[in-house]
Design an enzyme around this catalytic site. Structure first.
Site, mmCIF file in Angstrom:
data_model
loop_
_atom_site.group_PDB
_atom_site.id
_atom_site.type_symbol
_atom_site.label_atom_id
_atom_site.label_comp_id
_atom_site.label_asym_id
_atom_site.label_seq_id
_atom_site.Cartn_x
_atom_site.Cartn_y
_atom_site.Cartn_z
ATOM 1 N NE ARG A 234 -4.386 -1.575 -0.108
ATOM 2 C CZ ARG A 234 -5.176 -2.133 -0.872
ATOM 3 N NH1 ARG A 234 -3.553 -2.939 -1.311
ATOM 4 N NH2 ARG A 234 -5.656 -3.065 -0.298
ATOM 5 C CG ASP A 258 1.373 -2.795 -8.522
ATOM 6 O OD1 ASP A 258 1.410 -2.359 -9.676
ATOM 7 O OD2 ASP A 258 0.625 -3.298 -7.672
ATOM 8 C CD GLU A 263 -3.212 2.688 -5.187
ATOM 9 O OE1 GLU A 263 -1.822 2.323 -5.343
ATOM 10 O OE2 GLU A 263 -4.007 2.547 -4.735
ATOM 11 C CG HIS A 295 -2.993 -1.360 -7.108
ATOM 12 N ND1 HIS A 295 -3.770 -0.463 -5.639
ATOM 13 C CD2 HIS A 295 -3.149 -2.747 -6.124
ATOM 14 C CE1 HIS A 295 -3.467 -1.565 -4.681
ATOM 15 N NE2 HIS A 295 -3.678 -2.919 -5.009
HETATM 16 P P1 NAD Z 1 -1.434 -11.123 5.021
HETATM 17 O O1 NAD Z 1 -2.560 -10.254 6.407
HETATM 18 O O2 NAD Z 1 -1.349 -12.559 4.936
HETATM 19 O O3 NAD Z 1 -0.467 -10.883 5.613
HETATM 20 C C1 NAD Z 1 -0.298 -9.763 5.983
HETATM 21 C C2 NAD Z 1 0.747 -9.611 7.368
HETATM 22 O O4 NAD Z 1 1.728 -8.817 7.914
HETATM 23 C C3 NAD Z 1 1.085 -10.641 8.447
HETATM 24 O O5 NAD Z 1 1.776 -11.688 8.710
HETATM 25 C C4 NAD Z 1 1.106 -9.608 9.730
HETATM 26 O O6 NAD Z 1 1.382 -10.360 10.988
HETATM 27 C C5 NAD Z 1 2.183 -8.582 9.410
HETATM 28 N N1 NAD Z 1 1.862 -7.611 9.485
HETATM 29 C C6 NAD Z 1 1.090 -6.699 10.227
HETATM 30 N N2 NAD Z 1 1.886 -5.734 11.144
HETATM 31 C C7 NAD Z 1 2.951 -5.887 10.678
HETATM 32 C C8 NAD Z 1 3.704 -5.066 11.441
HETATM 33 N N3 NAD Z 1 3.528 -3.842 11.736
HETATM 34 N N4 NAD Z 1 4.794 -5.372 11.074
HETATM 35 C C9 NAD Z 1 5.297 -6.176 10.019
HETATM 36 N N5 NAD Z 1 4.661 -7.293 9.806
HETATM 37 C C10 NAD Z 1 3.104 -6.754 9.637
HETATM 38 O O7 NAD Z 1 -1.628 -10.543 3.952
HETATM 39 P P2 NAD Z 1 -1.569 -10.597 2.551
HETATM 40 O O8 NAD Z 1 -2.104 -11.141 1.417
HETATM 41 O O9 NAD Z 1 0.006 -10.936 2.610
HETATM 42 O O10 NAD Z 1 -0.996 -8.847 2.006
HETATM 43 C C11 NAD Z 1 -0.347 -8.063 1.917
HETATM 44 C C12 NAD Z 1 -0.531 -6.707 1.906
HETATM 45 O O11 NAD Z 1 -0.259 -6.425 0.254
HETATM 46 C C13 NAD Z 1 -2.218 -6.510 1.716
HETATM 47 O O12 NAD Z 1 -2.405 -5.723 3.400
HETATM 48 C C14 NAD Z 1 -2.332 -5.607 0.597
HETATM 49 O O13 NAD Z 1 -2.478 -4.425 1.424
HETATM 50 C C15 NAD Z 1 -1.477 -5.827 -0.276
HETATM 51 N N6 NAD Z 1 -1.503 -5.753 -1.857
HETATM 52 C C16 NAD Z 1 -1.187 -5.288 -2.666
HETATM 53 C C17 NAD Z 1 -2.013 -6.121 -4.261
HETATM 54 C C18 NAD Z 1 -1.379 -5.687 -5.394
HETATM 55 O O14 NAD Z 1 -1.998 -5.755 -6.361
HETATM 56 N N7 NAD Z 1 -0.451 -4.562 -5.178
HETATM 57 C C19 NAD Z 1 -2.943 -6.993 -4.130
HETATM 58 C C20 NAD Z 1 -3.263 -7.923 -2.353
HETATM 59 C C21 NAD Z 1 -2.727 -7.376 -2.357
#
Ligand code: NAD
Length: 332
Positions: A234, A258, A263, A295
């Site tokens: 994000r 990305d 955005e 994105h």
């Molecule tokens: P997820 O919930 O499976 O994993 C997130 C991880 O981050 C968890 O293991 C959590 O413990 C950890 N976390 C939370 N707070 C934290 C902190 N303060 N410091 C370090 N780690 C911390 O989520 P995911 O499916 O792996 O997705 C991650 C992020 O990717 C989403 O939140 C979303 O914003 C982003 N995303 C982007 C796209 C894209 O197209 N660019 C697509 C999907 C998701």
């Protein structure tokens, strides 16, 4: 039962219509995003389906409740754009797609690393103009380099496995260490160690109060000089002004994003004939060592299939049972 979709693109219609046959919902698609001005488009709908840049704040939620909407279905994983407290207060359920294709996003992060490193985007244009010189295209071996990963959930985990396959030393920070990754060779360390040691740093944590501007003028001095920074998570994880300053000073060697803090005014639109007023993105795009994609990390056939199927299944379960079989999909 009507579902009103906001911020839709042609591919949303294609995939949701394709998989709606077995559900038989009435799908209504709008290109506009969900705002207080557009809420009335949800008139007669029990469900609204939104995406990453629809700002579903308390005012919007209050108006949705007046329209008798009972479910907000996010067709994405991140949910930083929804006021969950307000949804709870107005008795509206909120669901999401927790893991549609973590590999899609992880692979895009790797594509950004390879492009920035080996400059294939420049080579592509160069040879088309019969310029076969290699000057300026020098990269480095990824093998043996230290890759830092912040957030080892679904996407971060997939990313770690790919980087291990490249022969990288993978260091990770998460508030919950992952035993499987540890066993696979990923070393979990405090955040500061990751920042100090990484040659490539990739962000995969969600955006929340703890992670906002995790890369800022306070943390940038801790980074290895010349680090490659990748953000597919994000935009708000990065303080963009501080990163631009660090790029100018050569502290950050290259940047692949990305996602971008502002955005919602730019991405998912063709603005090729418009004057962009956002000087920050224009400055970013002027650096030869910055790669911006709009994105698109999630954008694979497999991911869009899963997004459509899971969103429709979530809605169906919530309507029939008032609960979800996959608990991580239910936010309120
Ligand atoms: P997820 O919930 O499976 O994993 C997130 C991880 O981050 C968890 O293991 C959590 O413990 C950890 N976390 C939370 N707070 C934290 C902190 N303060 N410091 C370090 N780690 C911390 O989520 P995911 O499916 O792996 O997705 C991650 C992020 O990717 C989403 O939140 C979303 O914003 C982003 N995303 C982007 C796209 C894209 O197209 N660019 C697509 C999907 C998701």
């Amino acid at each position: 039962m009507k579902i009103t979709f906001f911020s839709t693109q042609p591919y949303d219609k294609e995939f949701f219509n394709r998989y709606n046959d077995s559900f038989g919902f009435n799908l209504e698609f709008f290109e506009t995003s969900l705002t207080t001005q557009t809420v009335s488009l949800a008139n007669g709908a029990q469900v609204v389906c939104v995406f990453v840049n629809d700002k579903v704040d308390a005012k919007v939620i209050e108006k949705l409740a007046l329209e008798k909407v009972s479910i907000i279905a996010l067709r994405c994983a991140g949910f930083n754009n929804v006021d969950l407290e307000a949804a709870k207060q107005f008795g509206i359920k909120v669901c999401r797609v927790p893991a549609y294709s973590p590999e899609a996003v992880a692979e895009h992060a790797v594509a950004m690393i390879l492009t920035l490193n080996r400059k294939t985007h420049k080579a592509y244009n160069r040879v088309r103009e019969q310029n076969f010189s290699l000057n300026g295209l020098l990269g480095f071996d990824l093998h043996g380099k230290t890759v830092g990963v912040i957030g080892t959930g679904n996407i971060g985990k997939a990313f770690c496995h790919i980087m291990l396959g490249f022969g990288c030393k993978v260091l990770a920070f998460d508030i919950i260490a992952n035993k499987d990754l540890d066993a696979a060779g990923v070393k979990f360390l405090p955040l500061i160690d990751i920042l100090q040691q990484a040659d490539v740093l990739s962000l995969h944590c969600p955006l929340n109060n703890q992670t906002r501007h995790i890369i800022s003028s306070e943390t940038i001095p801790m980074l290895k000089k010349g680090v490659m920074l990748i953000n597919t998570s994000r935009g708000g994880l990065i303080d963009t002004a501080a990163v631009i300053d660090a790029l100018k000073k050569g502290l950050i060697g290259s940047l692949g994003i990305d996602v971008y803090e502002q955005e919602e005014k730019l991405f998912f639109r063709d603005l090729s004939a418009s004057i962009i007023e956002d000087d920050t993105i224009q400055r970013l795009m002027s650096f030869p060592n910055v790669l911006v994609t709009a994105h698109q990390a999630f954008f694979t056939n497999e991911a869009l299939t899963q997004i459509a199927l899971t969103t429709l299944k979530n809605i169906n379960e919530l309507l029939k049972e008032g609960n979800l079989s996959v608990q991580a999909a239910l936010l309120v």
